[in-house]
Motif scaffolding. Sequence first.
Motif, short mmCIF file in Angstrom:
data_model
loop_
_atom_site.label_atom_id
_atom_site.label_comp_id
_atom_site.label_asym_id
_atom_site.label_seq_id
_atom_site.Cartn_x
_atom_site.Cartn_y
_atom_site.Cartn_z
N ARG A 43 0.84 -1.19 0.00
CA ARG A 43 0.00 0.00 0.00
C ARG A 43 0.88 1.25 0.00
O ARG A 43 1.73 1.41 0.88
CB ARG A 43 -0.91 0.01 1.22
CG ARG A 43 -2.01 -1.04 1.18
CD ARG A 43 -3.14 -0.60 0.26
NE ARG A 43 -4.08 -1.68 0.01
CZ ARG A 43 -5.07 -2.03 0.82
NH1 ARG A 43 -5.21 -1.41 1.97
NH2 ARG A 43 -5.89 -2.99 0.49
N GLU A 76 -3.34 6.31 0.93
CA GLU A 76 -4.80 6.35 1.05
C GLU A 76 -5.21 7.80 1.04
O GLU A 76 -4.58 8.64 1.70
CB GLU A 76 -5.25 5.66 2.34
CG GLU A 76 -6.75 5.59 2.50
CD GLU A 76 -7.17 4.82 3.74
OE1 GLU A 76 -7.06 3.58 3.73
OE2 GLU A 76 -7.58 5.48 4.72
N ALA A 91 -7.64 -0.44 -12.05
CA ALA A 91 -8.53 0.22 -11.10
C ALA A 91 -9.78 -0.62 -10.85
O ALA A 91 -10.24 -1.38 -11.72
CB ALA A 91 -8.93 1.59 -11.62
N SER A 92 -10.33 -0.46 -9.65
CA SER A 92 -11.62 -1.05 -9.30
C SER A 92 -12.38 -0.04 -8.44
O SER A 92 -11.78 0.71 -7.68
CB SER A 92 -11.45 -2.37 -8.55
OG SER A 92 -10.81 -2.18 -7.30
N VAL A 93 -13.70 -0.01 -8.59
CA VAL A 93 -14.53 0.91 -7.82
C VAL A 93 -15.67 0.14 -7.19
O VAL A 93 -16.17 -0.85 -7.74
CB VAL A 93 -15.08 2.05 -8.70
CG1 VAL A 93 -13.96 2.91 -9.24
CG2 VAL A 93 -15.91 1.49 -9.85
N LYS A 94 -16.09 0.58 -6.00
CA LYS A 94 -17.17 -0.08 -5.27
C LYS A 94 -17.92 0.96 -4.45
O LYS A 94 -17.31 1.67 -3.65
CB LYS A 94 -16.61 -1.18 -4.36
CG LYS A 94 -17.68 -1.96 -3.61
CD LYS A 94 -17.04 -3.05 -2.77
CE LYS A 94 -18.11 -3.85 -2.03
NZ LYS A 94 -17.48 -4.90 -1.17
N ALA A 125 -14.26 2.36 -13.64
CA ALA A 125 -12.90 2.04 -13.21
C ALA A 125 -11.88 2.44 -14.27
O ALA A 125 -10.78 2.91 -13.94
CB ALA A 125 -12.78 0.56 -12.88
N LEU A 165 -2.16 -0.57 -8.49
CA LEU A 165 -3.56 -0.94 -8.32
C LEU A 165 -4.29 0.15 -7.55
O LEU A 165 -3.90 0.49 -6.43
CB LEU A 165 -3.69 -2.29 -7.60
CG LEU A 165 -3.15 -3.46 -8.42
CD1 LEU A 165 -1.75 -3.83 -7.97
CD2 LEU A 165 -4.08 -4.66 -8.35
N ARG A 189 -7.85 1.30 -5.90
CA ARG A 189 -9.14 0.84 -5.41
C ARG A 189 -9.88 2.02 -4.81
O ARG A 189 -9.34 2.72 -3.95
CB ARG A 189 -8.99 -0.27 -4.38
CG ARG A 189 -10.32 -0.75 -3.79
CD ARG A 189 -10.12 -1.89 -2.81
NE ARG A 189 -11.35 -2.28 -2.16
CZ ARG A 189 -12.27 -3.10 -2.67
NH1 ARG A 189 -12.07 -3.62 -3.87
NH2 ARG A 189 -13.36 -3.41 -2.01
N GLU A 220 -13.34 2.87 -2.84
CA GLU A 220 -14.51 2.36 -2.14
C GLU A 220 -15.15 3.50 -1.39
O GLU A 220 -14.51 4.12 -0.53
CB GLU A 220 -14.13 1.23 -1.19
CG GLU A 220 -15.34 0.56 -0.55
CD GLU A 220 -15.00 -0.75 0.13
OE1 GLU A 220 -15.93 -1.40 0.65
OE2 GLU A 220 -13.81 -1.13 0.13
N GLY A 261 -9.87 6.42 -1.71
CA GLY A 261 -9.05 5.70 -2.68
C GLY A 261 -7.78 5.17 -2.04
O GLY A 261 -7.23 5.80 -1.14
N THR A 262 -7.32 4.03 -2.49
CA THR A 262 -6.02 3.50 -2.07
C THR A 262 -5.23 3.14 -3.32
O THR A 262 -5.79 2.65 -4.30
CB THR A 262 -6.16 2.25 -1.18
OG1 THR A 262 -6.92 1.25 -1.88
CG2 THR A 262 -6.84 2.58 0.14
#
Length: 349
Positions: free
Chosen positions: A46, A49, A81-84, A91, A116, A118, A120, A124-125
């Motif tokens: 990581r 954030e 990327a991913s989004v939630k 993404a 990567l 993410r 949420e 974001g991270t």
Amino acid sequence: MLAEEVEELSDRPVTRVTGGVELEGDLVDAAGLALWSRCAARILVRLAEFPAASLQQLETEVRRLDLSPVLRKGQPATVKASVKNARIQRADVAGKKVSSALRLPRSGRHAPIELLLRIEGRVGTLSVDASGLLHKRGYRQATAKAPLRENLAASVLRAAGWRPGVPLADPLCGSGSFSIEAALWARDSAPGLHLKLPVTRLPGFPSGAWEELVDEARRSVVPQQGWFHTADRDPGAIKATRANAERAGVALDPLQQDVTEPVDAPDGPGLVVLNPPYGHRVGENVKLAGLYHRIGDSLKRDYPGWRMVAVCPDKALAGRLAKGVEELTTFRNGGLKVSLFSGEVPQKG
């Protein structure tokens, strides 16, 4: 299973989160986990954030980051990327925004790395892929039907309570993942020893410490001991298992043998591990009942009192293999939802 393993390897507490575990450490710790973890699919470091309630805020926050410890000047990198549950819904757009903010070149003289992202909610991270895909140990070039990924096979063994020295029966071996992972464990052979880990290419990575870790891992390998029964009725599966075992450097003698044929097994306690056929539709489970019943009769004859674990989609089917069956966990394999069931093979009589 992953949390228990990482705590053992790192000798420090971990936090369980959705899809994995978290702990604090440095780049060498990340490399060590990638070298030794049998259950992990990937190790991420990581980097930051930050608030990411909108694309504009995402870009602003990313521009402020100092990524010099992981990005050389001109370092090519990709962003996955991913989004939630986020206001940012796409993404691919978020990934492009981060690439633009960091001014990442697509090519260069350095090997590319993967970042990567993410998102949420409003947070974001950003992480860097330290390991690549850890299930690709390098030995499984030949496959049979419905193969289990290597790290998943190792996780099943750990969930079943198997440890080196315990007799292991793998009568539906397929491409040999269960047997080979168990034999590598019995040899104390680091599963990531032959991988080219991305973390070792980062500018702040101490290469001397890594060389010491690798040398120690090579010295730790011990002669393989224990009883292994590895078999399958399919000659193609046996050929694949034999080739994979040879590449993995483990001693296995897979037999072309139907699961109903007798086996001269040692007295228990031991473990029978199974990945039997499972239907794609609920109605097909009825057709499989006879096969599972025959397998169960064979286990009772050859492995009375042993522990049994099976990957299958239905508890009723698993109940035909052993008694006192309980569900340990659920996951997806080959796009299908399956469970890991455990029980005790009945005694004769």
